[in-house]
Design a protein around this motif. Structure first.
Motif, PDB file in Angstrom:
ATOM      1  N   ASN A 242       0.799  -1.226   0.000  1.00  0.00           N
ATOM      2  CA  ASN A 242       0.000   0.000   0.000  1.00  0.00           C
ATOM      3  C   ASN A 242       0.834   1.279   0.000  1.00  0.00           C
ATOM      4  OD1 ASN A 242      -2.393  -1.616   0.184  1.00  0.00           O
ATOM      5  ND2 ASN A 242      -1.982  -1.828   2.394  1.00  0.00           N
ATOM      6  N   TYR A 243       0.186   2.328  -0.444  1.00  0.00           N
ATOM      7  CA  TYR A 243       0.798   3.656  -0.476  1.00  0.00           C
ATOM      8  C   TYR A 243       1.253   4.062   0.933  1.00  0.00           C
ATOM      9  CZ  TYR A 243       1.055   8.758  -0.588  1.00  0.00           C
ATOM     10  OH  TYR A 243       1.460  10.066  -0.465  1.00  0.00           O
ATOM     11  N   GLY A 244       2.379   4.817   0.995  1.00  0.00           N
ATOM     12  CA  GLY A 244       2.861   5.316   2.281  1.00  0.00           C
ATOM     13  C   GLY A 244       3.992   4.494   2.884  1.00  0.00           C
ATOM     14  N   THR A 245       4.371   3.407   2.227  1.00  0.00           N
ATOM     15  CA  THR A 245       5.444   2.561   2.793  1.00  0.00           C
ATOM     16  C   THR A 245       6.674   2.507   1.863  1.00  0.00           C
ATOM     17  OG1 THR A 245       4.509   0.549   1.783  1.00  0.00           O
ATOM     18  CG2 THR A 245       3.788   1.106   4.022  1.00  0.00           C
ATOM     19  N   ALA A 246       6.800   3.491   0.991  1.00  0.00           N
ATOM     20  CA  ALA A 246       7.884   3.479   0.007  1.00  0.00           C
ATOM     21  C   ALA A 246       9.240   3.807   0.631  1.00  0.00           C
ATOM     22  CB  ALA A 246       7.579   4.473  -1.103  1.00  0.00           C
ATOM     23  N   VAL A 247      10.292   3.208   0.046  1.00  0.00           N
ATOM     24  CA  VAL A 247      11.684   3.524   0.397  1.00  0.00           C
ATOM     25  C   VAL A 247      12.373   3.975  -0.886  1.00  0.00           C
ATOM     26  CG1 VAL A 247      11.765   1.857   2.297  1.00  0.00           C
ATOM     27  CG2 VAL A 247      12.452   1.136   0.000  1.00  0.00           C
ATOM     28  N   ASP A 248      13.605   4.453  -0.775  1.00  0.00           N
ATOM     29  CA  ASP A 248      14.333   4.938  -1.956  1.00  0.00           C
ATOM     30  C   ASP A 248      14.580   3.773  -2.921  1.00  0.00           C
ATOM     31  OD1 ASP A 248      16.092   5.945  -3.816  1.00  0.00           O
ATOM     32  OD2 ASP A 248      17.316   7.024  -2.356  1.00  0.00           O
ATOM     33  N   PRO A 249      13.919   3.746  -4.073  1.00  0.00           N
ATOM     34  CA  PRO A 249      14.055   2.615  -4.997  1.00  0.00           C
ATOM     35  C   PRO A 249      15.419   2.542  -5.685  1.00  0.00           C
ATOM     36  CG  PRO A 249      12.714   4.316  -5.987  1.00  0.00           C
ATOM     37  CD  PRO A 249      12.945   4.741  -4.567  1.00  0.00           C
ATOM     38  N   ALA A 250      15.996   3.703  -6.009  1.00  0.00           N
ATOM     39  CA  ALA A 250      17.303   3.706  -6.669  1.00  0.00           C
ATOM     40  C   ALA A 250      18.370   3.133  -5.733  1.00  0.00           C
ATOM     41  CB  ALA A 250      17.671   5.124  -7.097  1.00  0.00           C
ATOM     42  N   LYS A 251      18.327   3.543  -4.487  1.00  0.00           N
ATOM     43  CA  LYS A 251      19.275   3.034  -3.485  1.00  0.00           C
ATOM     44  C   LYS A 251      19.089   1.532  -3.289  1.00  0.00           C
ATOM     45  CE  LYS A 251      20.784   3.815   1.277  1.00  0.00           C
ATOM     46  NZ  LYS A 251      20.542   4.623   2.512  1.00  0.00           N
ATOM     47  N   PHE A 252      17.842   1.100  -3.259  1.00  0.00           N
ATOM     48  CA  PHE A 252      17.548  -0.323  -3.074  1.00  0.00           C
ATOM     49  C   PHE A 252      18.099  -1.146  -4.245  1.00  0.00           C
ATOM     50  CE2 PHE A 252      14.963  -4.037  -3.906  1.00  0.00           C
ATOM     51  CZ  PHE A 252      14.956  -4.677  -2.683  1.00  0.00           C
ATOM     52  N   LEU A 253      17.827  -0.698  -5.470  1.00  0.00           N
ATOM     53  CA  LEU A 253      18.282  -1.451  -6.637  1.00  0.00           C
ATOM     54  C   LEU A 253      19.807  -1.477  -6.733  1.00  0.00           C
ATOM     55  CD1 LEU A 253      15.722  -0.446  -9.412  1.00  0.00           C
ATOM     56  CD2 LEU A 253      15.849  -2.580  -8.108  1.00  0.00           C
ATOM     57  N   ARG A 254      20.442  -0.365  -6.372  1.00  0.00           N
ATOM     58  CA  ARG A 254      21.909  -0.359  -6.383  1.00  0.00           C
ATOM     59  C   ARG A 254      22.450  -1.393  -5.392  1.00  0.00           C
ATOM     60  NH1 ARG A 254      21.213   5.471  -6.687  1.00  0.00           N
ATOM     61  NH2 ARG A 254      21.853   6.234  -8.749  1.00  0.00           N
ATOM     62  N   ALA A 255      21.789  -1.519  -4.271  1.00  0.00           N
ATOM     63  CA  ALA A 255      22.220  -2.501  -3.260  1.00  0.00           C
ATOM     64  C   ALA A 255      22.094  -3.929  -3.782  1.00  0.00           C
ATOM     65  CB  ALA A 255      21.424  -2.322  -1.967  1.00  0.00           C
ATOM     66  N   GLN A 256      21.217  -4.119  -4.756  1.00  0.00           N
ATOM     67  CA  GLN A 256      21.027  -5.449  -5.356  1.00  0.00           C
ATOM     68  C   GLN A 256      21.945  -5.676  -6.565  1.00  0.00           C
ATOM     69  OE1 GLN A 256      19.090  -7.140  -3.317  1.00  0.00           O
ATOM     70  NE2 GLN A 256      18.749  -5.140  -2.339  1.00  0.00           N
ATOM     71  N   GLY A 257      22.793  -4.684  -6.861  1.00  0.00           N
ATOM     72  CA  GLY A 257      23.734  -4.835  -7.957  1.00  0.00           C
ATOM     73  C   GLY A 257      23.292  -4.206  -9.258  1.00  0.00           C
ATOM     74  N   VAL A 258      22.154  -3.519  -9.280  1.00  0.00           N
ATOM     75  CA  VAL A 258      21.661  -2.895 -10.509  1.00  0.00           C
ATOM     76  C   VAL A 258      22.412  -1.579 -10.713  1.00  0.00           C
ATOM     77  CG1 VAL A 258      19.667  -1.910 -11.691  1.00  0.00           C
ATOM     78  CG2 VAL A 258      19.381  -3.910 -10.209  1.00  0.00           C
ATOM     79  N   GLN A 259      22.945  -1.407 -11.937  1.00  0.00           N
ATOM     80  CA  GLN A 259      23.687  -0.203 -12.269  1.00  0.00           C
ATOM     81  C   GLN A 259      22.799   0.774 -13.037  1.00  0.00           C
ATOM     82  OE1 GLN A 259      26.833   0.274 -11.163  1.00  0.00           O
ATOM     83  NE2 GLN A 259      26.674  -1.725 -10.153  1.00  0.00           N
ATOM     84  N   PHE A 260      22.848   2.038 -12.644  1.00  0.00           N
ATOM     85  CA  PHE A 260      22.071   3.056 -13.337  1.00  0.00           C
ATOM     86  C   PHE A 260      22.963   3.828 -14.310  1.00  0.00           C
ATOM     87  CE2 PHE A 260      19.525   2.215  -9.626  1.00  0.00           C
ATOM     88  CZ  PHE A 260      18.232   2.279 -10.113  1.00  0.00           C
TER      89      PHE A 260
END
Length: 260
Positions: A242-260
């Motif tokens: 649900n809305y209101g529980t978001a975290v920084d998605p870019a930071k999260f994906l970088r932590a998983q090895g995704v390169q921007f």
């Protein structure tokens, strides 16, 4: 007359005989003395020669003993040197083996780390390809009631949107899939460890709630629905559906090895 002459002759002969005997005796004495002297000289010479021979033999024996001792010392030294060389060689071989083992271990660890990173990177991916990042997480602006809750990917309408990770679709459809009209058409996917991903402003949705999807599977097409100022994908990482529980998605994906 004849008698006197005879007597005188006899006396003279006697004197001559005595003189001859005396001379012979003296000659014998001289000869005997010479013989004794010669014998003494021979004995002394023999004694001296024997002493010299004895001394030479003693010196030869001493030299022989010394040579044997030196040979023994040289042999001991050679044995010690050989053992030292063998020990040095063994130490060098051991060090080389340890270095090789360390290098192999480091290479193996590096390879494992690269494989893990590759696997990790492959398990989480970008939701779209050929994009440009626009509005970021927690950014302020008049477009949002509060701060921006996700990461925007500027892409043309109709760009394929894929699941960033395998999971189960828990929300799908218009009205933000239940989160409100500002999101337009949206999809929410539940992943492991209590993580959810949300995709909004979609032009069309290709999955339904309850459907299991794989990493990289197409779930929708990007669009410009809801509260949007132009074609893009709004993407969120949440700790609930649900809305209101978001975290920084870019930071999260970088932590998983995704390169921007």
């Amino acid at each position: 007359m004849t008698q006197r002459v005879t007597s005188r002759f006899s006396r003279t002969s006697l004197i001559r005989s005595r003189a001859a005997v005396l001379a012979a005796g003296m000659g014998a004495s001289v000869a005997l003395g010479a013989g004794v002297a010669a014998a003494a000289d021979t004995t002394a010479a023999s004694s001296a020669a024997g002493a010299i021979q004895a001394q030479a033999a003693a010196q030869a024996e001493a030299a022989k003993v010394q040579a044997a001792a030196q040979a023994k010392a040289a042999e001991v030294k050679a044995v010690k040197a050989e053992k030292a060389a063998e020990a040095k060689k063994a130490a060098a071989e051991k060090a080389a083996e340890a270095k090789k083992a360390a290098a192999e271990k480091a290479a193996k660890a590096k390879k494992a780390a690269q494989a893990a990173a590759k696997k990790k990177a492959a398990s989480w991916i970008d939701p779209v390809k050929s994009y440009k990042l626009s509005a970021g997480y927690a950014q302020s602006g008049g477009m949002w009631a509060s701060k921006h809750s996700g990461q925007d990917y500027a892409v043309p309408t109709g760009t394929p949107v894929v699941a960033v990770h395998g999971g189960t679709v828990v929300k799908s459809g218009g009205n933000g899939a239940g989160d409100g009209p500002a999101y337009g058409n949206a999809v929410v996917i539940k992943h492991g460890n209590g993580t959810y991903s949300q995709y909004a402003h979609l032009s069309s949705v290709n999955v339904k709630a309850g459907q299991v999807v794989k990493t990289g599977q197409k779930i929708a097409l990007s669009g410009n629905t809801g509260n949007s100022s132009g074609p893009h994908l709004h993407f969120e990482i949440r700790t609930s559906p649900n809305y209101g529980t978001a975290v920084d998605p870019a930071k999260f994906l970088r932590a998983q090895g995704v390169q921007f």
